[in-house]
Design a protein around this motif. Structure first.
Motif, PDB file in Angstrom:
ATOM      1  N   TYR A 171       0.841  -1.197   0.000  1.00  0.00           N
ATOM      2  CA  TYR A 171       0.000   0.000   0.000  1.00  0.00           C
ATOM      3  C   TYR A 171       0.883   1.256   0.000  1.00  0.00           C
ATOM      4  CZ  TYR A 171      -4.543  -2.215   0.478  1.00  0.00           C
ATOM      5  OH  TYR A 171      -5.681  -2.922   0.218  1.00  0.00           O
ATOM      6  N   GLY A 172       0.465   2.273  -0.781  1.00  0.00           N
ATOM      7  CA  GLY A 172       1.187   3.538  -0.840  1.00  0.00           C
ATOM      8  C   GLY A 172       0.418   4.623  -0.109  1.00  0.00           C
ATOM      9  N   LEU A 173       1.162   5.638   0.367  1.00  0.00           N
ATOM     10  CA  LEU A 173       0.534   6.786   1.020  1.00  0.00           C
ATOM     11  C   LEU A 173       0.733   7.982   0.089  1.00  0.00           C
ATOM     12  CD1 LEU A 173      -0.824   8.055   3.497  1.00  0.00           C
ATOM     13  CD2 LEU A 173       1.457   8.429   4.438  1.00  0.00           C
ATOM     14  N   ASN A 212      14.880  11.062   2.485  1.00  0.00           N
ATOM     15  CA  ASN A 212      14.560   9.785   1.834  1.00  0.00           C
ATOM     16  C   ASN A 212      13.477  10.029   0.780  1.00  0.00           C
ATOM     17  OD1 ASN A 212      14.266   7.138   1.158  1.00  0.00           O
ATOM     18  ND2 ASN A 212      13.454   6.459   3.133  1.00  0.00           N
ATOM     19  N   PRO A 213      13.846  10.033  -0.518  1.00  0.00           N
ATOM     20  CA  PRO A 213      12.900  10.471  -1.547  1.00  0.00           C
ATOM     21  C   PRO A 213      11.728   9.522  -1.745  1.00  0.00           C
ATOM     22  CG  PRO A 213      14.904   9.613  -2.547  1.00  0.00           C
ATOM     23  CD  PRO A 213      15.143   9.620  -1.080  1.00  0.00           C
ATOM     24  N   LEU A 214      10.654  10.069  -2.285  1.00  0.00           N
ATOM     25  CA  LEU A 214       9.432   9.304  -2.522  1.00  0.00           C
ATOM     26  C   LEU A 214       9.378   8.856  -3.976  1.00  0.00           C
ATOM     27  CD1 LEU A 214       7.010  11.856  -0.854  1.00  0.00           C
ATOM     28  CD2 LEU A 214       8.186   9.932   0.223  1.00  0.00           C
ATOM     29  N   ILE A 215       8.689   7.772  -4.238  1.00  0.00           N
ATOM     30  CA  ILE A 215       8.463   7.342  -5.612  1.00  0.00           C
ATOM     31  C   ILE A 215       7.256   8.099  -6.168  1.00  0.00           C
ATOM     32  CG2 ILE A 215       7.730   5.386  -7.029  1.00  0.00           C
ATOM     33  CD1 ILE A 215       9.471   3.613  -5.201  1.00  0.00           C
ATOM     34  N   VAL A 216       7.366   8.548  -7.422  1.00  0.00           N
ATOM     35  CA  VAL A 216       6.270   9.269  -8.063  1.00  0.00           C
ATOM     36  C   VAL A 216       5.493   8.292  -8.942  1.00  0.00           C
ATOM     37  CG1 VAL A 216       5.710  11.160  -9.632  1.00  0.00           C
ATOM     38  CG2 VAL A 216       7.595  11.416  -7.998  1.00  0.00           C
ATOM     39  N   VAL A 236      10.291   6.868 -10.626  1.00  0.00           N
ATOM     40  CA  VAL A 236       8.974   6.899 -11.260  1.00  0.00           C
ATOM     41  C   VAL A 236       8.462   5.485 -11.452  1.00  0.00           C
ATOM     42  CG1 VAL A 236       7.727   7.550 -13.363  1.00  0.00           C
ATOM     43  CG2 VAL A 236       9.551   9.017 -12.496  1.00  0.00           C
ATOM     44  N   ARG A 237       7.192   5.269 -11.135  1.00  0.00           N
ATOM     45  CA  ARG A 237       6.642   3.942 -11.395  1.00  0.00           C
ATOM     46  C   ARG A 237       5.188   4.011 -11.824  1.00  0.00           C
ATOM     47  NH1 ARG A 237       4.247  -0.344  -8.844  1.00  0.00           N
ATOM     48  NH2 ARG A 237       3.683  -0.300  -6.638  1.00  0.00           N
ATOM     49  N   ILE A 238       4.816   3.037 -12.666  1.00  0.00           N
ATOM     50  CA  ILE A 238       3.433   2.928 -13.119  1.00  0.00           C
ATOM     51  C   ILE A 238       2.902   1.610 -12.575  1.00  0.00           C
ATOM     52  CG2 ILE A 238       1.890   2.816 -15.124  1.00  0.00           C
ATOM     53  CD1 ILE A 238       4.234   4.131 -16.741  1.00  0.00           C
ATOM     54  N   PRO A 262       5.265   6.945  -0.668  1.00  0.00           N
ATOM     55  CA  PRO A 262       6.080   5.893  -0.073  1.00  0.00           C
ATOM     56  C   PRO A 262       5.143   4.774   0.370  1.00  0.00           C
ATOM     57  CG  PRO A 262       5.595   7.518   1.592  1.00  0.00           C
ATOM     58  CD  PRO A 262       4.837   7.930   0.350  1.00  0.00           C
ATOM     59  N   SER A 263       5.685   3.724   0.943  1.00  0.00           N
ATOM     60  CA  SER A 263       4.817   2.703   1.516  1.00  0.00           C
ATOM     61  C   SER A 263       4.032   3.324   2.682  1.00  0.00           C
ATOM     62  CB  SER A 263       5.651   1.517   1.985  1.00  0.00           C
ATOM     63  OG  SER A 263       6.776   1.954   2.716  1.00  0.00           O
ATOM     64  N   ALA A 264       2.787   2.862   2.869  1.00  0.00           N
ATOM     65  CA  ALA A 264       1.863   3.531   3.808  1.00  0.00           C
ATOM     66  C   ALA A 264       1.951   2.998   5.237  1.00  0.00           C
ATOM     67  CB  ALA A 264       0.434   3.413   3.289  1.00  0.00           C
ATOM     68  N   SER A 313      20.485   5.311  -3.250  1.00  0.00           N
ATOM     69  CA  SER A 313      19.072   5.298  -2.917  1.00  0.00           C
ATOM     70  C   SER A 313      18.991   5.551  -1.411  1.00  0.00           C
ATOM     71  CB  SER A 313      18.483   3.931  -3.268  1.00  0.00           C
ATOM     72  OG  SER A 313      17.111   3.923  -3.012  1.00  0.00           O
ATOM     73  N   PRO A 314      18.731   6.799  -1.012  1.00  0.00           N
ATOM     74  CA  PRO A 314      18.893   7.138   0.404  1.00  0.00           C
ATOM     75  C   PRO A 314      18.124   6.213   1.338  1.00  0.00           C
ATOM     76  CG  PRO A 314      18.508   9.101  -0.921  1.00  0.00           C
ATOM     77  CD  PRO A 314      18.299   7.937  -1.824  1.00  0.00           C
ATOM     78  N   GLY A 315      16.980   5.683   0.873  1.00  0.00           N
ATOM     79  CA  GLY A 315      16.164   4.846   1.743  1.00  0.00           C
ATOM     80  C   GLY A 315      16.866   3.609   2.246  1.00  0.00           C
ATOM     81  N   VAL A 316      17.884   3.125   1.510  1.00  0.00           N
ATOM     82  CA  VAL A 316      18.495   1.858   1.907  1.00  0.00           C
ATOM     83  C   VAL A 316      19.308   1.983   3.191  1.00  0.00           C
ATOM     84  CG1 VAL A 316      18.549   0.956  -0.467  1.00  0.00           C
ATOM     85  CG2 VAL A 316      20.561   2.101   0.458  1.00  0.00           C
TER      86      VAL A 316
HETATM   87  O1  TXA Z   1       6.635  -0.832  -4.591  1.00  0.00           O
HETATM   88  C1  TXA Z   1       6.992   0.261  -4.200  1.00  0.00           C
HETATM   89  O2  TXA Z   1       8.026   0.800  -4.639  1.00  0.00           O
HETATM   90  C2  TXA Z   1       6.133   0.985  -3.127  1.00  0.00           C
HETATM   91  C3  TXA Z   1       4.786   1.326  -3.720  1.00  0.00           C
HETATM   92  C4  TXA Z   1       3.912   2.131  -2.797  1.00  0.00           C
HETATM   93  O3  TXA Z   1       4.957   1.995  -4.947  1.00  0.00           O
HETATM   94  N1  TXA Z   1       6.779   2.166  -2.656  1.00  0.00           N
HETATM   95  C5  TXA Z   1       7.815   2.151  -1.813  1.00  0.00           C
HETATM   96  O4  TXA Z   1       8.252   3.395  -1.389  1.00  0.00           O
HETATM   97  O5  TXA Z   1       8.327   1.154  -1.440  1.00  0.00           O
HETATM   98  P1  TXA Z   1       9.360   3.593  -0.288  1.00  0.00           P
HETATM   99  O6  TXA Z   1       9.333   5.041  -0.001  1.00  0.00           O
HETATM  100  O7  TXA Z   1       9.188   2.659   0.843  1.00  0.00           O
HETATM  101  O8  TXA Z   1      10.714   3.289  -1.017  1.00  0.00           O
HETATM  102  C6  TXA Z   1      11.211   4.117  -2.048  1.00  0.00           C
HETATM  103  C7  TXA Z   1      12.650   3.762  -2.339  1.00  0.00           C
HETATM  104  C8  TXA Z   1      13.570   4.276  -1.265  1.00  0.00           C
HETATM  105  O9  TXA Z   1      14.600   3.329  -1.010  1.00  0.00           O
HETATM  106  C9  TXA Z   1      14.116   5.547  -1.894  1.00  0.00           C
HETATM  107  O10 TXA Z   1      15.349   5.918  -1.342  1.00  0.00           O
HETATM  108  C10 TXA Z   1      14.196   5.158  -3.371  1.00  0.00           C
HETATM  109  O11 TXA Z   1      13.044   4.381  -3.576  1.00  0.00           O
HETATM  110  N2  TXA Z   1      14.126   6.332  -4.260  1.00  0.00           N
HETATM  111  C11 TXA Z   1      13.053   7.096  -4.541  1.00  0.00           C
HETATM  112  N3  TXA Z   1      13.390   8.126  -5.346  1.00  0.00           N
HETATM  113  C12 TXA Z   1      14.718   8.009  -5.585  1.00  0.00           C
HETATM  114  C13 TXA Z   1      15.688   8.780  -6.319  1.00  0.00           C
HETATM  115  N4  TXA Z   1      15.362   9.880  -6.971  1.00  0.00           N
HETATM  116  N5  TXA Z   1      16.960   8.359  -6.330  1.00  0.00           N
HETATM  117  C14 TXA Z   1      17.314   7.238  -5.657  1.00  0.00           C
HETATM  118  N6  TXA Z   1      16.459   6.473  -4.929  1.00  0.00           N
HETATM  119  C15 TXA Z   1      15.188   6.851  -4.894  1.00  0.00           C
END
Ligand code: TXA
Ligand code: MG
Length: 330
Positions: free
Chosen positions: A34-36, A59-63, A117-119, A139-141, A219-222
């Motif tokens: 689930y996404g928020l 930590n960036p968000l996916i668009v 970016v994801r579809i 991001p994940s919700a 990927s800052p989230g890692v």
């Molecule tokens: O499956 C998914 O990807 C889910 C659903 C909701 O789409 N979303 C998700 O979001 O898992 P989140 O925020 O938990 O993880 C996003 C990851 C993070 O590790 C973040 O650092 C990386 O994607 N990311 C996003 N934008 C980035 C960018 N511009 N450059 C590098 N890494 C990026």
């Protein structure tokens, strides 16, 4: 604030799109987790996501987009590598990091000049994003550090009272997040392993690199703690029934409530030990993992996780399991 859970139907999409255009947040199902969601063009809306989740702001968000025709709503430039991957895997299990369209809020991308970016292929997600008419940053919700939500109920448990609405699309089909690939250069770089493997990408692009490195993660989230249940969690060797039994019994003898999260055939051989099922293979394990962690933490003092078997998704599963255990090494 009251959080309402809505069925996926036309009136829901219209109502939730109006929430998004007012700068509010809506949780929605995708095939992964689930996404928020928030309007990716609005600084205020996007800032709200970080506040509600308690997420570090670098930590960036996916668009998220509704279809391939919308790609330039989020991107400024598409490299030939990006084009190949988009053609092959989208909509589907892949996020591409591209140079961003300047309209995307800098708060969405941690002030990077790129955007992930994801579809989604999930029809509920796409109907919702289409109704919004803008790219949806999500991001994940889950609350930051918690296991990602794979059911509407998981979102409710973490964010009740903090967001106005959740669209309930049932259980997520895949259950772990997507592969994230940087395609701003000539050679694609895998930043987060997922359902699309390095081999899949090599086949399409001819070359692939893995990892942004731990020192300076691309990927800052890692670099952040992730997916953690509310009690300690340890990994055990796949299929080693005697060792799993002995370890579980040892901790139980010390007065701990123990839960073992494992495949069905292992569970069948652990009579008398409390187990939560990952199902029969890595596909079911991916779909069940985060829900299993959330279920196990309700009772257990310690959780043991059976490592993934050698099969498709092994690397993606091991990555999530290691993080649930609070480390990156086995
Ligand atoms: O499956 C998914 O990807 C889910 C659903 C909701 O789409 N979303 C998700 O979001 O898992 P989140 O925020 O938990 O993880 C996003 C990851 C993070 O590790 C973040 O650092 C990386 O994607 N990311 C996003 N934008 C980035 C960018 N511009 N450059 C590098 N890494 C990026
Ligand atoms: Mg997440």
């Amino acid at each position: 604030m009251r959080t309402i859970i809505l069925k996926p139907e036309k009136s829901t999409y219209e109502f939730c799109a109006s929430l998004i255009s007012d700068g509010s947040l809506v949780a929605f199902p995708t095939e992964t987790v689930y996404g928020l969601g928030a309007n990716a063009y609005s600084d205020e809306a996007v800032k709200n996501i970080f506040a509600v989740k308690n997420r570090p702001c670098d930590n960036p968000l996916i668009v998220h987009l509704a279809g391939k025709d919308d790609i330039m709503l989020a991107a400024r430039e598409i490299t030939p590598t990006a084009e190949k991957l988009i053609k092959e895997f989208m909509p589907g299990p892949l996020t591409v990091v591209v140079k961003k369209n300047p309209k995307i809020s800098p708060f969405a991308t941690g002030e990077l000049n790129t955007a992930g970016v994801r579809i989604p292929s999930n029809p509920v997600a796409r109907e919702f994003i289409k109704a919004c008419g803008v790219p949806v940053a999500a991001p994940s919700a889950n609350a930051s550090t918690r296991p990602s939500p794979t059911e509407a109920r998981h979102v409710y448990d973490d964010l009740n009272g903090k967001i106005p609405a959740i669209i309930d699309g049932g259980k997520c089909e895949i259950g772990i997040e997507f592969t994230v690939v940087d395609v701003t250069g000539d050679i694609p770089v895998i930043l987060r392993p997922g359902k699309v493997s390095a081999e899949d990408i090599r086949r399409v692009c001819g070359d692939v690199m893995t990892g942004g490195g731990e020192e300076k993660p691309k990927s800052p989230g890692v670099k952040y703690r992730h997916y953690s249940p509310g009690c300690p969690c340890k990994l055990l060797r796949y299929g080693d029934i005697e060792y799993i039994r002995e370890t579980a019994q040892k901790y139980a003898a010390q007065g701990n409530k123990v839960t073992v999260i494992c495949y069905d055939d292992t569970a069948a051989r652990l009579m008398g030990i409390n187990t939560v099922s990952l199902g029969k293979d890595n596909y079911s394990a991916a779909a069940n993992l985060f829900g299993a962690l959330r279920r196990a933490e309700k009772e257990a003092d310690i959780i043991f996780l059976e490592k993934p078997r050698e099969q498709h998704l092994q690397e993606a599963l091991l990555n999530r399991m290691l993080k649930a255990c609070g480390g990156d090494k086995a």
